[in-house]
Design a protein around this motif. Structure first.
Motif, PDB file in Angstrom:
ATOM      1  N   ALA A 281     -83.412 -36.974   1.728  1.00 27.30           N
ATOM      2  CA  ALA A 281     -83.509 -35.436   1.238  1.00 27.30           C
ATOM      3  C   ALA A 281     -83.174 -34.446   2.637  1.00 27.30           C
ATOM      4  O   ALA A 281     -82.725 -33.281   2.145  1.00 27.30           O
ATOM      5  N   ARG A 282     -83.539 -34.833   3.824  1.00 29.60           N
ATOM      6  CA  ARG A 282     -83.329 -34.250   4.771  1.00 29.60           C
ATOM      7  C   ARG A 282     -81.672 -33.844   4.981  1.00 29.60           C
ATOM      8  O   ARG A 282     -81.287 -32.905   5.286  1.00 29.60           O
ATOM      9  N   GLU A 283     -81.165 -35.228   4.886  1.00 27.99           N
ATOM     10  CA  GLU A 283     -79.608 -34.932   4.812  1.00 27.99           C
ATOM     11  C   GLU A 283     -79.017 -34.109   3.935  1.00 27.99           C
ATOM     12  O   GLU A 283     -77.929 -33.218   4.197  1.00 27.99           O
ATOM     13  N   VAL A 284     -79.445 -34.133   2.573  1.00 25.11           N
ATOM     14  CA  VAL A 284     -78.836 -33.344   1.797  1.00 25.11           C
ATOM     15  C   VAL A 284     -79.136 -32.027   1.888  1.00 25.11           C
ATOM     16  O   VAL A 284     -78.399 -31.109   1.738  1.00 25.11           O
ATOM     17  N   ALA A 285     -80.526 -31.542   2.132  1.00 24.68           N
ATOM     18  CA  ALA A 285     -80.676 -30.376   2.537  1.00 24.68           C
ATOM     19  C   ALA A 285     -80.125 -29.652   3.642  1.00 24.68           C
ATOM     20  O   ALA A 285     -79.717 -28.424   3.677  1.00 24.68           O
ATOM     21  N   LEU A 286     -79.796 -30.350   4.677  1.00 23.40           N
ATOM     22  CA  LEU A 286     -79.112 -29.975   5.679  1.00 23.40           C
ATOM     23  C   LEU A 286     -77.589 -29.734   5.330  1.00 23.40           C
ATOM     24  O   LEU A 286     -77.034 -28.585   5.935  1.00 23.40           O
ATOM     25  N   ALA A 287     -76.988 -30.310   4.791  1.00 30.67           N
ATOM     26  CA  ALA A 287     -75.549 -30.108   4.324  1.00 30.67           C
ATOM     27  C   ALA A 287     -75.432 -29.283   3.062  1.00 30.67           C
ATOM     28  O   ALA A 287     -74.435 -28.816   2.970  1.00 30.67           O
ATOM     29  N   GLU A 288     -76.435 -29.036   2.092  1.00 28.17           N
ATOM     30  CA  GLU A 288     -76.271 -28.395   0.882  1.00 28.17           C
ATOM     31  C   GLU A 288     -77.193 -27.019   0.987  1.00 28.17           C
ATOM     32  O   GLU A 288     -78.427 -27.282   0.201  1.00 28.17           O
ATOM     33  N   GLY A 289     -77.116 -26.031   1.627  1.00 31.70           N
ATOM     34  CA  GLY A 289     -77.942 -25.081   1.723  1.00 31.70           C
ATOM     35  C   GLY A 289     -78.494 -24.403   0.613  1.00 31.70           C
ATOM     36  O   GLY A 289     -79.698 -23.791   0.391  1.00 31.70           O
ATOM     37  N   GLU A 290     -77.486 -24.504  -0.653  1.00 28.60           N
ATOM     38  CA  GLU A 290     -77.918 -23.811  -1.810  1.00 28.60           C
ATOM     39  C   GLU A 290     -79.396 -24.797  -2.605  1.00 28.60           C
ATOM     40  O   GLU A 290     -79.924 -23.997  -2.930  1.00 28.60           O
ATOM     41  N   PHE A 291     -79.409 -26.011  -2.240  1.00 30.29           N
ATOM     42  CA  PHE A 291     -80.533 -26.543  -2.798  1.00 30.29           C
ATOM     43  C   PHE A 291     -81.606 -26.807  -1.837  1.00 30.29           C
ATOM     44  O   PHE A 291     -82.360 -27.539  -2.383  1.00 30.29           O
ATOM     45  N   ARG A 292     -81.372 -26.119  -0.655  1.00 31.90           N
ATOM     46  CA  ARG A 292     -82.499 -26.684   0.424  1.00 31.90           C
ATOM     47  C   ARG A 292     -84.131 -26.252  -0.078  1.00 31.90           C
ATOM     48  O   ARG A 292     -84.783 -27.206   0.124  1.00 31.90           O
ATOM     49  N   PRO A 293     -84.177 -24.940  -0.758  1.00 33.34           N
ATOM     50  CA  PRO A 293     -85.437 -24.837  -0.958  1.00 33.34           C
ATOM     51  C   PRO A 293     -86.173 -25.775  -2.009  1.00 33.34           C
ATOM     52  O   PRO A 293     -87.259 -26.224  -1.837  1.00 33.34           O
ATOM     53  N   LEU A 294     -85.309 -26.284  -3.138  1.00 34.73           N
ATOM     54  CA  LEU A 294     -85.867 -27.120  -3.848  1.00 34.73           C
ATOM     55  C   LEU A 294     -85.822 -28.244  -3.426  1.00 34.73           C
ATOM     56  O   LEU A 294     -87.054 -28.823  -3.763  1.00 34.73           O
ATOM     57  N   ILE A 295     -85.344 -28.922  -2.417  1.00 34.29           N
ATOM     58  CA  ILE A 295     -85.479 -30.029  -1.674  1.00 34.29           C
ATOM     59  C   ILE A 295     -86.726 -30.205  -1.048  1.00 34.29           C
ATOM     60  O   ILE A 295     -87.462 -31.238  -0.948  1.00 34.29           O
ATOM     61  N   GLU A 296     -86.774 -29.121  -0.120  1.00 37.21           N
ATOM     62  CA  GLU A 296     -87.806 -28.896   0.707  1.00 37.21           C
ATOM     63  C   GLU A 296     -89.407 -28.978  -0.185  1.00 37.21           C
ATOM     64  O   GLU A 296     -90.484 -29.691   0.180  1.00 37.21           O
ATOM     65  N   ALA A 297     -89.316 -28.351  -1.367  1.00 38.25           N
ATOM     66  CA  ALA A 297     -90.683 -28.227  -2.216  1.00 38.25           C
ATOM     67  C   ALA A 297     -90.759 -29.613  -2.867  1.00 38.25           C
ATOM     68  O   ALA A 297     -91.945 -30.113  -2.873  1.00 38.25           O
ATOM     69  N   ALA A 298     -89.582 -30.343  -3.091  1.00 42.79           N
ATOM     70  CA  ALA A 298     -89.806 -31.763  -3.609  1.00 42.79           C
ATOM     71  C   ALA A 298     -90.568 -32.557  -2.542  1.00 42.79           C
ATOM     72  O   ALA A 298     -91.356 -33.530  -2.857  1.00 42.79           O
ATOM     73  N   VAL A 299     -90.096 -32.500  -1.470  1.00 41.19           N
ATOM     74  CA  VAL A 299     -90.733 -33.300  -0.370  1.00 41.19           C
ATOM     75  C   VAL A 299     -92.107 -32.966  -0.300  1.00 41.19           C
ATOM     76  O   VAL A 299     -92.886 -33.888  -0.230  1.00 41.19           O
ATOM     77  N   ARG A 300     -92.477 -31.503  -0.332  1.00 41.09           N
ATOM     78  CA  ARG A 300     -93.972 -31.273  -0.045  1.00 41.09           C
ATOM     79  C   ARG A 300     -94.691 -31.961  -1.103  1.00 41.09           C
ATOM     80  O   ARG A 300     -95.729 -32.535  -1.141  1.00 41.09           O
ATOM     81  N   SER A 301     -94.060 -32.005  -2.316  1.00 44.28           N
ATOM     82  CA  SER A 301     -94.900 -32.362  -3.585  1.00 44.28           C
ATOM     83  C   SER A 301     -94.861 -33.939  -3.353  1.00 44.28           C
ATOM     84  O   SER A 301     -96.087 -34.585  -3.879  1.00 44.28           O
ATOM     85  N   PHE A 302     -94.118 -34.662  -2.859  1.00 43.16           N
ATOM     86  CA  PHE A 302     -93.993 -35.877  -2.818  1.00 43.16           C
ATOM     87  C   PHE A 302     -95.106 -36.531  -1.791  1.00 43.16           C
ATOM     88  O   PHE A 302     -95.573 -37.611  -1.929  1.00 43.16           O
ATOM     89  N   GLU A 303     -95.426 -35.699  -0.772  1.00 42.00           N
ATOM     90  CA  GLU A 303     -96.294 -35.948   0.180  1.00 42.00           C
ATOM     91  C   GLU A 303     -97.695 -35.819  -0.165  1.00 42.00           C
ATOM     92  O   GLU A 303     -98.596 -35.948   0.418  1.00 42.00           O
ATOM     93  N   ARG A 304     -97.804 -35.475  -1.593  1.00 44.53           N
ATOM     94  CA  ARG A 304     -99.247 -35.256  -2.088  1.00 44.53           C
ATOM     95  C   ARG A 304     -99.670 -36.504  -3.186  1.00 44.53           C
ATOM     96  O   ARG A 304     -98.533 -37.147  -3.372  1.00 44.53           O
ATOM     97  N   PRO A 305    -100.747 -36.783  -3.495  1.00 45.10           N
ATOM     98  CA  PRO A 305    -100.772 -37.825  -4.574  1.00 45.10           C
ATOM     99  C   PRO A 305    -100.339 -37.436  -5.716  1.00 45.10           C
ATOM    100  O   PRO A 305    -100.097 -36.385  -6.128  1.00 45.10           O
ATOM    101  N   ARG A 306     -99.960 -38.691  -6.571  1.00 52.40           N
ATOM    102  CA  ARG A 306     -99.229 -38.185  -7.985  1.00 52.40           C
ATOM    103  C   ARG A 306    -100.171 -37.143  -8.758  1.00 52.40           C
ATOM    104  O   ARG A 306     -99.462 -36.344  -9.558  1.00 52.40           O
ATOM    105  N   SER A 307    -101.496 -37.397  -8.754  1.00 55.06           N
ATOM    106  CA  SER A 307    -102.264 -36.484  -9.509  1.00 55.06           C
ATOM    107  C   SER A 307    -102.261 -35.069  -9.441  1.00 55.06           C
ATOM    108  O   SER A 307    -102.525 -33.950 -10.204  1.00 55.06           O
ATOM    109  N   SER A 308    -101.762 -34.633  -7.986  1.00 56.68           N
ATOM    110  CA  SER A 308    -101.618 -33.394  -7.427  1.00 56.68           C
ATOM    111  C   SER A 308    -100.281 -32.977  -7.406  1.00 56.68           C
ATOM    112  O   SER A 308     -99.972 -32.117  -6.422  1.00 56.68           O
TER     113      SER A 308
END
Length: 266
Positions: A210-237
């Motif tokens: 995710a970090r690799e793609v976010a750095l290379a593709e600025g258009e998608f960076r906010p979405l990818i960073e949001a996905a990482v934040r979500s991934f770092e939470r339990p599945r239920s949240s």
């Protein structure tokens, strides 16, 4: 398990007693026919998150394994008979005669899903199985499989041929594009991992990809960073992600993967 594990990488503390018992029960059921027990998936890629990740295990056995043994093993490892401390256990058993050669097929003797957050399933027939999951997992196992018992992954699991692997990745991207049964963050991060593999030929942890793609593709960076934040939470949240943005990103991923696959003749 320490006396049996040859790989020096550490197993997360939360999983050590569970994996020790899993190996013990697998040795009891399979006996001298057992060749290897390997951790794959997030454990192998050093990206396991307790409360979010599954435990992915590949078992390799000799073809002489009695036909009843996969059924016995499924019973011995099923949750809660063996309580799984992770979100779930995804365990696949292969014969050495199958994994010792490249293949684009599923090819398993047992595909077991069990655990507190997984629907129980024990499958012994590959006829209806989507092969792409297994092809990708064997590629990850060959690259970075973590040895819990027996022979190292690279000695027993042959990497799939690149066209077969890219065909599997294309199917995986289509599956995640449809979205049914998958968390949005996982769909985005698997897309990142697929793109990075197409660019580098190496499997990376989801958050690293995710970090690799976010750095290379600025258009998608906010979405990818949001996905990482979500991934770092339990599945239920897990956090909701914008549906239209997820679809647009996965359409972009699909184009990148299709280009790579066509170039490789897949």
């Amino acid at each position: 398990m320490a006396h049996a594990r040859e790989d020096p990488r550490s197993v997360p503390t939360e999983l050590r007693p569970y994996l020790e018992e899993l190996v013990r029960r697998t040795r009891t059921v399979c006996g001298p026919h057992l060749v290897s027990v390997l951790a794959v998936g997030s454990l192998a890629l050093e990206d396991y998150r307790h409360g979010r990740s599954d435990v992915d295990v590949t078992v390799v056995v000799e073809p002489s394994l009695p036909g009843s043994a996969p059924h016995d093993l499924a019973g011995a490892l099923a949750h809660p008979r063996l309580p799984c401390p992770a979100a779930g256990l995804e365990l696949v058993v292969y014969g050495t005669d199958f994994v010792g050669r490249p293949s684009g097929a599923a090819g398993y003797l047992l595909d077991l899903n069990t655990g507190p957050l997984l629907p129980d399933r024990a499958d012994f027939d590959t006829v209806r199985a989507p092969a792409f999951w297994y092809v990708i997992d064997r590629s990850v196992a060959h690259q970075t499989g973590l040895t819990l018992f027996g022979r190292p992954a690279r000695e027993v699991i042959t990497a799939p041929h690149r066209p077969d692997l890219l065909t599997a990745i294309r199917a995986s991207v289509r599956e995640h594009s449809d979205g049914e049964g998958h968390l949005a963050d996982n769909r985005v991060l698997n897309g990142c991992r697929s793109v990075v593999f197409c660019r580098t030929g190496r499997w990376m942890a989801k958050r690293v990809a995710a970090r690799e793609v976010a750095l290379a593709e600025g258009e998608f960076r906010p979405l990818i960073e949001a996905a990482v934040r979500s991934f770092e939470r339990p599945r239920s949240s897990a956090l909701p992600l914008p549906t239209a943005e997820v679809r647009a990103f996965l359409a972009w991923v699909r184009e990148r993967v299709d280009q790579t696959a066509r170039a490789a003749g897949a």
